[in-house]
Design an enzyme around this catalytic site. Sequence first.
Site, PDB file in Angstrom:
ATOM      1  N   ASP A  37      58.648  49.235  74.483  1.00 10.78           N
ATOM      2  CA  ASP A  37      58.622  50.451  75.303  1.00 10.78           C
ATOM      3  C   ASP A  37      58.758  50.033  76.762  1.00 10.78           C
ATOM      4  O   ASP A  37      57.757  49.853  77.457  1.00 10.78           O
ATOM      5  CB  ASP A  37      57.322  51.219  75.044  1.00 10.78           C
ATOM      6  CG  ASP A  37      57.271  52.556  75.772  1.00 10.78           C
ATOM      7  OD1 ASP A  37      58.202  52.861  76.536  1.00 10.78           O
ATOM      8  OD2 ASP A  37      56.275  53.291  75.571  1.00 10.78           O
ATOM      9  N   HIS A  38      59.997  49.855  77.210  1.00 10.97           N
ATOM     10  CA  HIS A  38      60.270  49.273  78.524  1.00 10.97           C
ATOM     11  C   HIS A  38      61.023  50.240  79.424  1.00 10.97           C
ATOM     12  O   HIS A  38      61.806  51.071  78.950  1.00 10.97           O
ATOM     13  CB  HIS A  38      61.102  47.996  78.373  1.00 10.97           C
ATOM     14  CG  HIS A  38      60.280  46.761  78.202  1.00 10.97           C
ATOM     15  ND1 HIS A  38      60.441  45.643  78.981  1.00 10.97           N
ATOM     16  CD2 HIS A  38      59.269  46.476  77.346  1.00 10.97           C
ATOM     17  CE1 HIS A  38      59.577  44.712  78.606  1.00 10.97           C
ATOM     18  NE2 HIS A  38      58.853  45.192  77.605  1.00 10.97           N
ATOM     19  N   GLY A 106      49.934  46.502  79.715  1.00 12.32           N
ATOM     20  CA  GLY A 106      51.175  46.683  80.439  1.00 12.32           C
ATOM     21  C   GLY A 106      51.642  45.495  81.246  1.00 12.32           C
ATOM     22  O   GLY A 106      50.967  44.468  81.357  1.00 12.32           O
ATOM     23  N   GLU A 107      52.855  45.643  81.797  1.00 10.43           N
ATOM     24  CA  GLU A 107      53.453  44.650  82.688  1.00 10.43           C
ATOM     25  C   GLU A 107      53.930  45.353  83.954  1.00 10.43           C
ATOM     26  O   GLU A 107      54.445  46.473  83.895  1.00 10.43           O
ATOM     27  CB  GLU A 107      54.647  43.948  82.037  1.00 10.43           C
ATOM     28  CG  GLU A 107      54.368  43.279  80.712  1.00 10.43           C
ATOM     29  CD  GLU A 107      54.788  44.142  79.543  1.00 10.43           C
ATOM     30  OE1 GLU A 107      55.532  45.125  79.742  1.00 10.43           O
ATOM     31  OE2 GLU A 107      54.340  43.840  78.428  1.00 10.43           O
ATOM     32  N   ASN A 110      57.447  47.072  84.133  1.00  9.31           N
ATOM     33  CA  ASN A 110      57.717  48.436  83.678  1.00  9.31           C
ATOM     34  C   ASN A 110      56.918  49.503  84.416  1.00  9.31           C
ATOM     35  O   ASN A 110      57.328  50.656  84.466  1.00  9.31           O
ATOM     36  CB  ASN A 110      57.416  48.546  82.182  1.00  9.31           C
ATOM     37  CG  ASN A 110      58.261  47.605  81.373  1.00  9.31           C
ATOM     38  OD1 ASN A 110      59.478  47.664  81.424  1.00  9.31           O
ATOM     39  ND2 ASN A 110      57.620  46.707  80.637  1.00  9.31           N
ATOM     40  N   SER A 173      45.049  39.157  74.314  1.00  7.40           N
ATOM     41  CA  SER A 173      45.436  37.838  74.804  1.00  7.40           C
ATOM     42  C   SER A 173      44.227  36.978  75.138  1.00  7.40           C
ATOM     43  O   SER A 173      44.384  35.804  75.476  1.00  7.40           O
ATOM     44  CB  SER A 173      46.308  37.967  76.051  1.00  7.40           C
ATOM     45  OG  SER A 173      45.623  38.654  77.084  1.00  7.40           O
ATOM     46  N   GLY A 174      43.018  37.550  75.044  1.00  6.64           N
ATOM     47  CA  GLY A 174      41.806  36.805  75.366  1.00  6.64           C
ATOM     48  C   GLY A 174      40.570  37.516  74.859  1.00  6.64           C
ATOM     49  O   GLY A 174      40.658  38.559  74.184  1.00  6.64           O
TER      50      GLY A 174
END
Length: 322
Positions: A37-38, A106-107, A110, A173-174
């Site tokens: 989803d970008h 998210g990133e 985006n 991720s952690g």
Amino acid sequence: MVQIGYTMMTEQAGPRDLVDHVVGAERAGFDFSVTSDHYFPWLDTQGHAPYAWSVLGAAAQATERIPLMTYVTCPTTRYHPVVVAQKAATVQQLSEGRFRLGLGSGENLNEHVVGGGWPPAPVRLEKLEEAVEIIRDLLSGAELDRRGRYFEARGARLWDLPDVPPPIGVAVSGETSCALAGRLADLVIATEPKRELIEAFDRHGGAGKPRVGQVPLCYDTDRDAAIARAHDQFRWFGSSWKVNSELPGTAGFAGATQFVRPEDVARSIPCGDDVEAFVDAVRPYVDAGFDEVALIQVGGDQQAPFLAWAEKTLLPALRDAL
């Protein structure tokens, strides 16, 4: 037996092609599908970024059996969580119960497009937790009138609810994200085959829930062509998530990967048509405790030959070996 999925990679194909690809994946016998989803591709050479939710609606109508899933949607910046809940309920209805909602923090790539700055990772996870709570409440049929730390939901309710709410997955991720997923998610999502992620998820309440991973590969009968394509479009994949989540655009990813060599990519992404190399790329996820693994075929114009090979060769090999 591990379930093998297919990835609709929105960064490397247009909307009509993506729907054709998932129809082909269903025909080839993949167990499930996921879609990114970008708003941006990772690199200019990938060249695409259609609206994933429109693609999902079309895919729901064009397919009959294959499950659909976001991998993943960020419900905190570009989208408000009440809108994500509405979208998820709609796709679950259109697909007649075949949809799962994968969520993540998210990133910048985006989310920067709507402005407001990109918060540090701890804040992103706090926002994600609040968003998941809102989405889950709305999908359960609740009417919300709340003011949280990050989001307001004023008289919000979903008027078209599916008979069964879509399961919610959270990307990890952690330790902190694993704790969030263990408490609030129905499944866990990860892009690294790390057993410690699964153990942390289980420790925080995730035991017995599905675990979904993802691995890129680049099929081609010409291995050199496969390596060149993987390097051209996927050399960003080897960067750490701390880097990938922070860069704001394709130029940043091009700069960050300018010294990555084709042979470096070939060591991390199986390239060519050696089926054993592809099985070996999936095996670490199974060994780490994942029970579902989605495959990414690099190259938007290379899906048809990959799907034909997967049906005849790769899927049987994976099922025999794993």
